[in-house]
Design a protein around this motif. Structure first.
Motif, PDB file in Angstrom:
ATOM      1  N   VAL A 264       0.571  -1.043  -0.176  1.00 19.95           N
ATOM      2  CA  VAL A 264       0.202   0.191   0.266  1.00 19.95           C
ATOM      3  C   VAL A 264       1.018   1.133  -0.323  1.00 19.95           C
ATOM      4  O   VAL A 264       2.189   0.899   0.528  1.00 19.95           O
ATOM      5  CB  VAL A 264      -1.241  -0.453   1.393  1.00 19.95           C
ATOM      6  N   ASP A 265       0.637   2.348  -0.331  1.00 13.48           N
ATOM      7  CA  ASP A 265       1.613   3.708  -0.321  1.00 13.48           C
ATOM      8  C   ASP A 265       1.560   4.536   0.335  1.00 13.48           C
ATOM      9  O   ASP A 265       2.072   4.885   0.933  1.00 13.48           O
ATOM     10  CB  ASP A 265       0.848   4.885  -1.654  1.00 13.48           C
ATOM     11  N   GLY A 266       0.725   3.878   1.430  1.00 15.96           N
ATOM     12  CA  GLY A 266       0.292   4.810   2.709  1.00 15.96           C
ATOM     13  C   GLY A 266      -1.062   4.011   3.678  1.00 15.96           C
ATOM     14  O   GLY A 266      -1.804   4.042   3.393  1.00 15.96           O
ATOM     15  N   ILE A 267      -1.109   4.919   4.972  1.00 16.84           N
ATOM     16  CA  ILE A 267      -1.791   3.915   6.291  1.00 16.84           C
ATOM     17  C   ILE A 267      -2.261   5.234   6.661  1.00 16.84           C
ATOM     18  O   ILE A 267      -1.031   6.740   6.676  1.00 16.84           O
ATOM     19  CB  ILE A 267      -0.936   2.952   6.746  1.00 16.84           C
ATOM     20  N   HIS A 268      -3.398   5.839   6.526  1.00 13.30           N
ATOM     21  CA  HIS A 268      -3.680   7.124   7.192  1.00 13.30           C
ATOM     22  C   HIS A 268      -4.747   6.756   7.670  1.00 13.30           C
ATOM     23  O   HIS A 268      -5.596   6.480   7.919  1.00 13.30           O
ATOM     24  CB  HIS A 268      -5.094   7.565   5.929  1.00 13.30           C
ATOM     25  N   LEU A 269      -4.460   6.934   9.867  1.00 12.50           N
ATOM     26  CA  LEU A 269      -4.867   6.529  10.467  1.00 12.50           C
ATOM     27  C   LEU A 269      -6.165   7.714  10.905  1.00 12.50           C
ATOM     28  O   LEU A 269      -5.463   8.386  11.630  1.00 12.50           O
ATOM     29  CB  LEU A 269      -4.309   6.007  11.735  1.00 12.50           C
ATOM     30  N   TYR A 270      -7.868   7.144  11.009  1.00  9.30           N
ATOM     31  CA  TYR A 270      -8.854   7.534  11.479  1.00  9.30           C
ATOM     32  C   TYR A 270      -8.221   8.054  13.062  1.00  9.30           C
ATOM     33  O   TYR A 270      -8.638   7.196  13.704  1.00  9.30           O
ATOM     34  CB  TYR A 270      -9.512   7.880  11.626  1.00  9.30           C
ATOM     35  N   THR A 271      -7.887   9.122  13.539  1.00  9.50           N
ATOM     36  CA  THR A 271      -7.479   9.303  15.268  1.00  9.50           C
ATOM     37  C   THR A 271      -8.494   9.565  16.231  1.00  9.50           C
ATOM     38  O   THR A 271      -8.401   8.878  17.582  1.00  9.50           O
ATOM     39  CB  THR A 271      -6.092   9.696  15.597  1.00  9.50           C
ATOM     40  N   MET A 272      -9.354  10.231  15.610  1.00  8.67           N
ATOM     41  CA  MET A 272     -10.536  10.611  16.811  1.00  8.67           C
ATOM     42  C   MET A 272     -10.116  11.083  18.025  1.00  8.67           C
ATOM     43  O   MET A 272     -10.717  11.052  18.611  1.00  8.67           O
ATOM     44  CB  MET A 272     -11.013   9.349  16.919  1.00  8.67           C
ATOM     45  N   ASN A 273      -8.781  11.701  17.712  1.00  3.59           N
ATOM     46  CA  ASN A 273      -7.604  12.901  18.584  1.00  3.59           C
ATOM     47  C   ASN A 273      -7.664  12.161  19.610  1.00  3.59           C
ATOM     48  O   ASN A 273      -7.487  12.109  21.329  1.00  3.59           O
ATOM     49  CB  ASN A 273      -9.243  13.768  18.863  1.00  3.59           C
ATOM     50  N   ARG A 274      -7.683  10.615  19.767  1.00  5.87           N
ATOM     51  CA  ARG A 274      -7.361   9.960  20.612  1.00  5.87           C
ATOM     52  C   ARG A 274      -6.004   9.083  20.332  1.00  5.87           C
ATOM     53  O   ARG A 274      -5.435   8.479  20.012  1.00  5.87           O
ATOM     54  CB  ARG A 274      -7.916   8.270  20.740  1.00  5.87           C
ATOM     55  N   PRO A 275      -4.684   9.858  21.127  1.00  4.74           N
ATOM     56  CA  PRO A 275      -3.616   9.422  21.401  1.00  4.74           C
ATOM     57  C   PRO A 275      -3.041   8.274  21.802  1.00  4.74           C
ATOM     58  O   PRO A 275      -2.601   7.607  21.253  1.00  4.74           O
ATOM     59  CB  PRO A 275      -3.091  10.553  22.070  1.00  4.74           C
ATOM     60  N   LYS A 276      -3.805   7.643  22.968  1.00  9.18           N
ATOM     61  CA  LYS A 276      -3.506   6.709  23.749  1.00  9.18           C
ATOM     62  C   LYS A 276      -3.812   5.079  22.737  1.00  9.18           C
ATOM     63  O   LYS A 276      -2.940   4.485  22.654  1.00  9.18           O
ATOM     64  CB  LYS A 276      -4.346   6.641  24.683  1.00  9.18           C
ATOM     65  N   THR A 277      -5.077   5.569  22.243  1.00  4.92           N
ATOM     66  CA  THR A 277      -5.194   3.954  20.919  1.00  4.92           C
ATOM     67  C   THR A 277      -3.859   3.999  19.963  1.00  4.92           C
ATOM     68  O   THR A 277      -3.839   3.090  19.838  1.00  4.92           O
ATOM     69  CB  THR A 277      -7.159   4.168  20.637  1.00  4.92           C
ATOM     70  N   THR A 278      -4.010   5.689  19.357  1.00  2.00           N
ATOM     71  CA  THR A 278      -3.056   5.297  18.177  1.00  2.00           C
ATOM     72  C   THR A 278      -1.582   4.999  18.304  1.00  2.00           C
ATOM     73  O   THR A 278      -1.050   4.005  17.918  1.00  2.00           O
ATOM     74  CB  THR A 278      -2.845   6.978  17.864  1.00  2.00           C
ATOM     75  N   ARG A 279      -1.275   5.744  20.022  1.00  2.00           N
ATOM     76  CA  ARG A 279      -0.259   4.755  20.091  1.00  2.00           C
ATOM     77  C   ARG A 279       0.098   3.361  20.286  1.00  2.00           C
ATOM     78  O   ARG A 279       1.325   2.524  19.661  1.00  2.00           O
ATOM     79  CB  ARG A 279       0.751   5.654  21.541  1.00  2.00           C
ATOM     80  N   LYS A 280      -0.538   2.884  20.538  1.00  3.06           N
ATOM     81  CA  LYS A 280      -1.065   1.528  20.805  1.00  3.06           C
ATOM     82  C   LYS A 280      -0.502   0.946  19.489  1.00  3.06           C
ATOM     83  O   LYS A 280       0.006  -0.169  19.370  1.00  3.06           O
ATOM     84  CB  LYS A 280      -2.211   0.603  21.627  1.00  3.06           C
ATOM     85  N   ILE A 281      -1.326   1.327  18.754  1.00  2.20           N
ATOM     86  CA  ILE A 281      -1.147   0.574  16.985  1.00  2.20           C
ATOM     87  C   ILE A 281      -0.041   0.672  16.557  1.00  2.20           C
ATOM     88  O   ILE A 281       0.939  -0.044  16.146  1.00  2.20           O
ATOM     89  CB  ILE A 281      -2.343   1.042  16.284  1.00  2.20           C
ATOM     90  N   ILE A 282       0.877   1.817  16.651  1.00  2.44           N
ATOM     91  CA  ILE A 282       2.026   2.604  15.746  1.00  2.44           C
ATOM     92  C   ILE A 282       3.100   1.910  16.948  1.00  2.44           C
ATOM     93  O   ILE A 282       3.548   1.493  16.153  1.00  2.44           O
ATOM     94  CB  ILE A 282       1.952   4.354  16.201  1.00  2.44           C
ATOM     95  N   ASP A 283       2.939   1.909  18.140  1.00  5.99           N
ATOM     96  CA  ASP A 283       4.047   0.744  18.785  1.00  5.99           C
ATOM     97  C   ASP A 283       4.012  -0.822  17.920  1.00  5.99           C
ATOM     98  O   ASP A 283       4.894  -1.310  18.421  1.00  5.99           O
ATOM     99  CB  ASP A 283       3.824   0.735  20.084  1.00  5.99           C
ATOM    100  N   VAL A 284       3.265  -1.316  17.623  1.00  2.00           N
ATOM    101  CA  VAL A 284       3.426  -2.304  16.823  1.00  2.00           C
ATOM    102  C   VAL A 284       4.249  -2.876  15.531  1.00  2.00           C
ATOM    103  O   VAL A 284       4.601  -3.696  15.059  1.00  2.00           O
ATOM    104  CB  VAL A 284       1.987  -3.262  17.159  1.00  2.00           C
ATOM    105  N   ILE A 285       3.481  -1.638  14.874  1.00  5.08           N
ATOM    106  CA  ILE A 285       3.822  -1.953  13.591  1.00  5.08           C
ATOM    107  C   ILE A 285       5.109  -0.483  12.737  1.00  5.08           C
ATOM    108  O   ILE A 285       5.216  -0.922  11.874  1.00  5.08           O
ATOM    109  CB  ILE A 285       2.716  -1.011  12.657  1.00  5.08           C
TER     110      ILE A 285
END
Ligand code: FAD
Length: 289
Positions: A264-285
């Motif tokens: 895929v060319d890119g991943i665009h995460l719809y964060t819903m302004n939630r840093p905690k959930t977003t960080r959990k995902i980014i930590d894994v990928i």
């Protein structure tokens, strides 16, 4: 920095979407979430534009803040809804003066409280807005696309034909509507390429972490298909919010890993302004980018 140059220099590109607050007094809270999100290793962050431009000054404020204070390239959304051509021209002047270089050009939808007669007094379609921004000059322009077809389109083929008009009008890259079934995205990507669409297409991923959010988002996304695997998770954990949150994060991670392994060319995460959930995902990928 132009987002098209980011795509040209590195792939896959990682980006986040945030939305401005409805009330001005909540701006500080959103800016603090944006600041936390900007600490993650992303390439740019996009800021949505409220229906009918209701909170457009906060879109501008957040996009400027990202660029000026957080050294993060920003993508400001802009819609045709209720904007005359002169309104758009003034908005472009304002963005230019503030140094905002990237715009996601959108048609927008009818706001719930819209009582006027002319919903689109300036431009009818995103492709027309895209062309106007390109004619104005000095901006990199993105556009939206719909792997499972836009709800106003009679077929995916017709929708892709219109998407091609948007690209021909000057869209430099595309961001997809959220989807939960990667096969739908691959099918769409193949069809788009066969239709002559060769700009980067970044995949919009929404981690679904609560039942409320799931109900709201599926309605707003025009009915994205829920794969049976995801429906099973929902029915099993609907009464256990923490389990549902973890399962939603795990599902998004799995979706992203599959997309990345399919170039895929890119991943665009719809964060819903939630840093905690977003960080959990980014930590894994993180290591996959
Ligand atoms: P268009 O590209 O104009 O397409 C709309 C419909 O018209 C489609 O069915 C298309 O096939 C059809 N069409 C296009 N051109 C023609 C033509 N020449 N002739 C006939 N039919 C045509 N909304 C907001 O209000 N604010 C936001 O910040 C926002 N951000 C978004 C971000 C993303 C990534 C996405 C996917 C959507 C976003 N939206 C936002 C929602 C978006 O405004 C709606 O989905 C809207 O219904 C369509 O916008 P569009 O830009 O895709 O429209």
């Amino acid at each position: 920095m132009y987002i098209k140059d980011i795509f040209a220099s590195k792939k896959p590109v990682l980006s986040f979407e945030v939305f401005p607050p409805k009330q001005d007094q909540e701006l500080e809270k959103v800016l603090s979430a944006v600041e936390e999100l900007s600490l993650l290793p992303i390439d740019y962050m996009s800021v949505t534009y409220g229906a009918g431009g209701s909170n457009s000054k906060n879109t501008t404020a957040i996009a400027s803040y990202l660029k000026d204070h957080l050294s993060t390239p920003s993508l400001a959304h802009l819609t045709c809804v209720t904007n005359t051509r002169e309104d758009i021209r003034q908005r472009l002047e304002e963005y230019k003066a503030l140094g905002i270089e990237n715009i996601l050009a959108l048609r927008g939808d009818r706001p719930k409280d819209f009582a006027g007669e002319d919903l689109f007094p300036g431009y009818q379609y995103a492709s027309e807005l895209t062309r106007a921004i390109r004619d104005f000059g000095g901006f990199c322009v993105g556009g939206a696309c719909y792997p499972e077809c836009h709800p106003n389109s009679p077929s995916l083929e017709a929708d892709i034909e219109n998407l091609k008009k948007k690209v021909d009008a000057g869209a430099d890259f595309l961001v997809t509507q959220m989807f939960f079934d990667n096969e739908a995205f691959y099918h769409f990507r193949d069809k788009a390429a066969k239709s002559g669409i060769h700009v980067p297409i970044t995949a919009g991923i929404m981690p679904l972490t609560s039942l409320n959010q799931i109900q709201r988002m599926v309605i707003n996304s025009g009915g994205a298909t829920m794969p049976s695997k995801f429906v099973r998770i929902l029915s099993k954990y609907q009464d256990n919010p923490e389990a549902l949150r973890q399962a939603g994060i795990a599902y998004a991670v799995e979706q992203i890993i599959d997309l990345l392994s399919n170039d895929v060319d890119g991943i665009h995460l719809y964060t819903m302004n939630r840093p905690k959930t977003t960080r959990k995902i980014i930590d894994v990928i993180n290591a996959l980018f």
